[in-house]
Design an enzyme around this catalytic site. Structure first.
Site, mmCIF file in Angstrom:
data_model
loop_
_atom_site.group_PDB
_atom_site.id
_atom_site.type_symbol
_atom_site.label_atom_id
_atom_site.label_comp_id
_atom_site.label_asym_id
_atom_site.label_seq_id
_atom_site.Cartn_x
_atom_site.Cartn_y
_atom_site.Cartn_z
ATOM 1 N N HIS A 1 -4.518 -4.595 0.146
ATOM 2 C CA HIS A 1 -4.248 -5.123 1.489
ATOM 3 C C HIS A 1 -4.518 -6.631 1.486
ATOM 4 O O HIS A 1 -5.649 -7.078 1.672
ATOM 5 C CB HIS A 1 -5.136 -4.417 2.522
ATOM 6 C CG HIS A 1 -4.659 -3.052 2.859
ATOM 7 N ND1 HIS A 1 -3.940 -2.775 4.000
ATOM 8 C CD2 HIS A 1 -4.785 -1.880 2.198
ATOM 9 C CE1 HIS A 1 -3.649 -1.484 4.030
ATOM 10 N NE2 HIS A 1 -4.157 -0.922 2.947
ATOM 11 N N CYS B 1 0.824 -1.210 0.000
ATOM 12 C CA CYS B 1 0.000 0.000 0.000
ATOM 13 C C CYS B 1 0.862 1.267 0.000
ATOM 14 O O CYS B 1 1.512 1.573 -0.996
ATOM 15 C CB CYS B 1 -0.992 -0.033 1.156
ATOM 16 S SG CYS B 1 -2.344 1.167 0.955
ATOM 17 N N GLU C 1 -3.833 -8.733 3.676
ATOM 18 C CA GLU C 1 -4.198 -9.199 5.006
ATOM 19 C C GLU C 1 -5.642 -8.879 5.371
ATOM 20 O O GLU C 1 -6.172 -9.395 6.351
ATOM 21 C CB GLU C 1 -3.262 -8.564 6.042
ATOM 22 C CG GLU C 1 -3.480 -7.078 6.298
ATOM 23 C CD GLU C 1 -2.921 -6.175 5.205
ATOM 24 O OE1 GLU C 1 -3.054 -4.939 5.341
ATOM 25 O OE2 GLU C 1 -2.362 -6.684 4.209
#
Length: 669
Positions: free
Chosen positions: A643, A560, A645
């Protein structure tokens, strides 16, 4: 719906004395004492047919670690300023952590308590401290100046309803408690508390965190459906039809998923094995219906440390948490007091203490004759200023009605959501994966017949399975990773997934990261802000660290914000997106494979798909139409804008493993 909650130890487990001869005697004595009443709390937990009356002495402390857990049950009002313990910004009004050390207690049926409590609580005339027009202007500014400039995904800004009352605080809060017990429903806790100089009464819908026998639970609630008729079009549409439209609303769905992500960050910091999500559920209250999830994990931390690491709920602050606190300080000119803090109940057990801590929202505070009811709305990129104004009024309506600021006849005329229980009873829980609890029968029945249960369950089809199932670690690889936190706790989730993949992981903040890390892999994490801002010390340090790692020709992965910094170092153009992508899931092509990934970005690198960067010789994966860069790769180097995660990334773990394997092998992924 109401998510299930772990049971709290019963009266026999408490060392405080069981009250007097009759269960009602302790409550009656508080009423008789009037202005001379000792410090007390009266609490009803969701689904319970009884309530607890707790009397004791007050101890004020400065730090969570100082809460006196010396064998007695303790109730602690924790103010919002306590986020400073996590290094976050907050206006400091000096509000203490107010602890009620319980010396006497009683348990009595709710119906008996209602008969004892004052029948006609005094009505209060309340006005807002920030007008509807001024609040709508704040909403616009936050969207443009904060979300639009990459400072975060969502933010909660408060306004207050304020007035005055001239009756003893103990009498007032007990009278208002009766009104809440009779007419509100679906609250996680309904309570009144009276201490010197501060009294409060509330019906808070949301648990922040509990730790019961090592099981840590969090309960993010977001998305708000108002039962009242708002427009002429609403008047021609049934409540069922409007509720169905609410459940399909993109803004409301994204709002909930973003706070789930934020609380999973906290769970990953508290629970070694991470957190698992259950739900979604519907939480039906008297004037509102919310959507919610339940997060669960295991921890052996001291309950005060669990509380410290999870301060405070993103549903009352925003995300990422650190920047949200700074945004609040910029747009709220006064301190929050206890609003958005927690009311934590520490219960002694054979092994130590359990804690149950609801969020202090939907609560009225009484100090020196002044009544205040703070309330906030969650502002996201889709927010409509007029709609957010209406949401604050709807959230305050239950409390304002109890205070007599909204006539009971007007409140009674408002429609309720389908499946709503009768006043004073527990609302049924609705949704997938509901666990057995006091409302288990109602849950099973409602789930079987509720027409929205299938729609709720279908939401999970778009979420990462990793966070919905037990997370078993891979065999250790014998390789190490350093994860650098750039002011976004998403790195706790990223570190957890890397451990799951068999890496030995160390997590450090950006300002403590070494110039030359010895770990096999360095993962540069996400964060808020403008990647082009060379004057930002955090951005400047990320540039230095990434450049040093590249110079050392050691494996690195950037995510990011750090991906954007790497892109800049590689000679790519950086620019703001036409519309911020906060909590948005997109299918993207990453070097020949399609992956559904969640995005939280306002800025992006730009380059043609399949091209090579002017510097560093990195291959580009980007959108073929817009040129928005999804990922970069080179020998021992990879980066990704999304992202991996996030709970919004169903293909995130697989892509993360692919990237990690590639950079550790020193090859292109």
């Amino acid at each position: 719906m109401t998510a299930p909650h772990p049971a709290i130890s019963n009266a026999a487990a408490h060392p405080a004395e069981q009250s007097r001869d009759r269960p009602t005697a302790l409550l009656a004595s508080l009423l008789d004492a009037g202005a001379d009443a000792p410090p007390f709390a009266v609490i009803r937990r969701e689904h319970d047919a009884t309530l607890d009356v707790l009397v004791g002495e007050v101890v004020d402390v400065d730090l969570l670690a100082d809460i006196p857990l010396d064998g007695d049950e303790v109730l602690a009002l924790v103010p919002f300023r306590q986020v400073r313990e996590r290094g976050f910004e907050a206006h400091d009004d000096g509000a203490p952590i107010r602890c009620l050390v319980v010396r006497e207690r009683a348990v009595l049926p709710v119906a008996e308590a209602i008969e004892l409590l004052p029948r006609h609580p005094i009505a209060v005339d309340l006005d807002v401290d920030v007008s509807d027009e001024a609040y709508a202007d704040i909403v616009r500014r936050v969207i443009q100046e904060e979300i639009g400039r990459g400072e975060g995904a969502n933010f909660v800004i408060r306004r207050e309803f304020v007035g005055e009352v001239d009756v003893p605080p103990s009498t007032a809060v007990l009278g208002w408690l009766r009104a809440l017990l009779e007419h509100e429903q679906g609250a996680f806790w309904t309570f009144a508390v009276h201490t010197p100089g501060l009294a409060a009464v509330g019906a808070t819908p949301e648990r922040h965190v509990s730790s019961i026998d090592g099981l840590v639970s969090m309960n993010p609630i977001s998305g708000t459906f108002r039962h009242d008729v708002l427009t002429e079009a609403d008047a021609e549409t049934s409540v069922d039809e409007r509720l169905l439209a609410f459940l399909h609303d993109v803004k409301e769905r994204e709002e909930l998923v973003m706070v789930v992500d934020e609380e999973l960050k906290m769970m990953s910091a508290v629970c070694p094995e991470g957190g698992r999500i259950r739900g979604p559920f519907l939480k039906r209250m008297s004037r509102l219906t919310h959507t919610e999830y339940l997060l669960e994990g295991h921890s052996d931390l001291d309950p005060r440390e669990v509380l410290r690491r999870t301060m405070f709920a993103p549903t009352v602050t925003g995300s990422p948490m650190g920047n949200a606190c700074s945004v609040i300080a910029r747009h709220e000119p006064t301190a929050r007091g206890y609003y958005a803090g927690v009311f934590a109940r520490f219960t002694p057990t054979a092994a130590g203490y359990d804690v149950d801590a609801p969020i202090l929202i939907r609560t009225a505070y009484l100090r020196d004759g002044r009544v205040s009811v703070p309330v906030g709305a969650t502002l996201v990129r889709h927010s409509d200023p007029v709609g957010e104004v209406a949401e604050t009024r709807a959230k305050a309506a239950g409390m304002l009605t109890a205070l007599g600021a909204i006539p009971r006849a007007d409140a009674a005329a408002r429609p309720t959501a389908p499946g709503t229980a009768a006043p004073g009873t527990a609302a049924p829980s609705v949704g997938p994966n509901a666990a057995p609890d006091a409302g288990a029968t109602a849950t099973a029945t409602a789930t079987a017949v509720d027409p929205h249960a299938e729609l709720l369950a279908a939401r999970n089809d778009q979420l990462a399975a990793f966070w919905r199932s037990p997370q078993h670690a891979h065999e250790p690889r014998g390789r190490s990773a350093l994860v650098i936190d750039a002011n976004d706790d998403f790195t706790t989730m990223l570190a957890h997934q890397l451990r799951h993949l068999g890496l030995d992981v160390r997590l450090v903040p950006w300002h403590e990261a070494p110039d030359a890390a010895s770990e096999d892999l360095v993962v540069f994490g996400p964060g808020p802000g403008d990647p082009r801002d060379a004057a930002d010390p955090r951005i400047a340090r990320l540039r230095e660290l990434i450049a040093a790692r590249l110079e050392a020709d050691r494996p690195l992965l950037a995510v990011c914000l750090s991906h954007q910094v790497l892109s800049d170092l590689a000679g790519l153009e950086l620019a703001p997106l036409p519309t911020p992508r906060q909590g948005v899931q997109l299918p993207i092509e990453v070097f020949g494979e399609t992956a559904a990934i969640g995005f939280y970005n306002t800025f992006s690198a730009l380059a043609p798909d399949g091209s090579t960067t002017r510097r560093l010789d990195l291959e580009v994966a980007s959108d073929a139409t817009t040129g928005v860069v999804h990922a970069l790769r080179g020998r021992g180097v990879a980066s990704v804008q999304g992202h991996l995660e996030s709970v919004t990334s169903p293909d995130g773990l697989a892509l993360l493993e692919r990237l990690v394997d590639g950079v550790l092998a020193g090859a292109k992924v």
